[in-house]
Design a protein around this motif. Structure first.
Motif, PDB file in Angstrom:
ATOM      1  N   ARG A  67       0.855  -1.193   0.000  1.00  0.00           N
ATOM      2  CA  ARG A  67       0.000   0.000   0.000  1.00  0.00           C
ATOM      3  C   ARG A  67       0.887   1.237   0.000  1.00  0.00           C
ATOM      4  N   CYS A  69       0.669   5.030  -0.352  1.00  0.00           N
ATOM      5  CA  CYS A  69      -0.255   6.164  -0.353  1.00  0.00           C
ATOM      6  C   CYS A  69       0.495   7.432  -0.769  1.00  0.00           C
ATOM      7  N   THR A  72       0.367  10.311   1.927  1.00  0.00           N
ATOM      8  CA  THR A  72       1.256  10.056   3.058  1.00  0.00           C
ATOM      9  C   THR A  72       2.724  10.220   2.659  1.00  0.00           C
ATOM     10  N   LYS A 342      -7.261  13.449   5.054  1.00  0.00           N
ATOM     11  CA  LYS A 342      -6.827  12.373   4.150  1.00  0.00           C
ATOM     12  C   LYS A 342      -7.790  11.197   4.193  1.00  0.00           C
TER      13      LYS A 342
END
Length: 343
Positions: A67, A69, A72, A342
């Motif tokens: 993952r 992101c 992030t 977010k």
């Protein structure tokens, strides 16, 4: 991510090396150590080492994450670079404001002050005047590398696409060796910086192979050739290859030297202060050189040692202040709000 002592050693070496290089850039010493090699300045080679090391470390951390992101990732890159930079910039800027008696003390368009708040003033200063007073042009270039990392990560994570990505970067690199890119020196163009960054990423994909003795030996020979043998054409290529090759050599050397607990402790400490050193060392060097005579080689070595010690003290202070700021209730509230948006 498990700590690699050799990479910490490479980072510490680069941090000390850039201070020594810039000290002798400004020193009047008759013998200037670690300033020039056969194909140019050591500072450029160290910058390429930084790019390769940044790509290596970043891809080692994020390359295999299932993952990934974007929000992030970009937030963490911003947090790791911009708050400390802006703090140092504002301190230096208001010193100049107090001295000049006006906010816009340079005879340039006022909007260029914005370049400083996005970390691009040093990079753009190669081609136009800006309010560049702290850090290095390297900051703007590494921000470009961070911005493109998600795309480069996708390419590096697919066996055939990584060759395509490398071919494209090599093509752009070759073009900008011949064609001016907005007046930037050839060794600072985005193509050259991204190429060394991507090579570092590919190194993270092959980290076990790069630790083999014959690879380290070949890299050491490559570095000797790149730094000791003059290249008649554009020297950017040997600088880039030497900078990237030195990462392999320093990583191997660091793994050996850091078996000593004192070297390991010093390496860990200096490695953690690399970015603060990078931000503050120029102004400290110039301030110290204003008060000392460095014509004598012996005197220059003493002043250099003083500059290194002062840089380490101020870098540690900045590091502690920034860590305290990130733990403050104001910043934690901002971070919670950001993460809430977010989600």
């Amino acid at each position: 991510m498990e700590r690699e002592k050799g990479l910490d050693f490479a980072r510490a070496f680069a941090a000390i090396g850039i201070v020594v290089f810039h000290f002798y850039c400004h020193s009047s010493s008759a013998h200037k150590l670690f300033l020039l090699h056969a194909n140019g300045g050591w500072g450029t080679a160290i910058n390429y080492l930084f790019f390769a090391l940044s790509g290596y470390l970043l891809h080692k951390k994020y390359g295999k994450q299932e993952r990934f992101c974007l929000t992030t990732f970009y937030y963490k890159r911003w947090k790791a670079t911009m708050p400390a930079y802006i703090a140092v910039f504002l301190f230096a800027y208001f010193q100049n404001v107090a001295s000049a008696g006006t906010l816009f003390y340079l005879n340039i368009p006022k909007w260029r002050l914005l370049l400083s708040f996005i970390g691009m003033d040093g990079y753009v200063s190669w081609v136009t005047p800006t309010y560049f007073i702290t850090g290095e042009w390297f900051l703007g270039a590494i921000l470009v590398a961070y911005a493109t990392y998600p795309l480069l990560r996708y390419l590096a994570n697919h066996r055939w696409l990584r060759f395509f990505g490398l071919a494209v970067l090599l093509a752009f690199y070759g073009i900008f060796l011949k064609v001016s890119f907005f007046g930037l020196p050839t060794d600072t163009t985005p193509a050259a910086c991204l190429l060394s960054f991507f090579l570092g990423m590919l190194g993270a994909e092959q980290q076990d192979f790069l630790k083999k003795k014959f690879v380290v030996a070949i890299s050491a020979v490559l570095c000797v050739v790149c730094f000791a043998v003059p290249f008649p054409a554009n020297p950017t290529t040997p600088l880039l290859l030497g900078g990237c090759g030195s990462l392999i050599v320093l990583n191997s050397l660091g793994n050996l030297l850091c078996r000593n607990k004192w070297i390991d402790r010093a390496t860990r400490e200096i490695s953690g202060l690399t970015y603060p050193i990078f931000l503050i060392h120029h102004r400290i060097i110039l301030s110290i050189l204003d008060g000392f005579d460095t014509v004598s080689t012996l005197h220059s070595l003493g002043v250099l040692l003083l500059a290194l010690m002062v840089c380490l003290v101020f870098a540690k202070t900045l590091d502690v202040l920034m860590k305290s700021f990130f733990k403050s209730s104001i910043y934690l509230k901002f971070e919670r709000l950001f993460q809430g948006e977010k989600e």
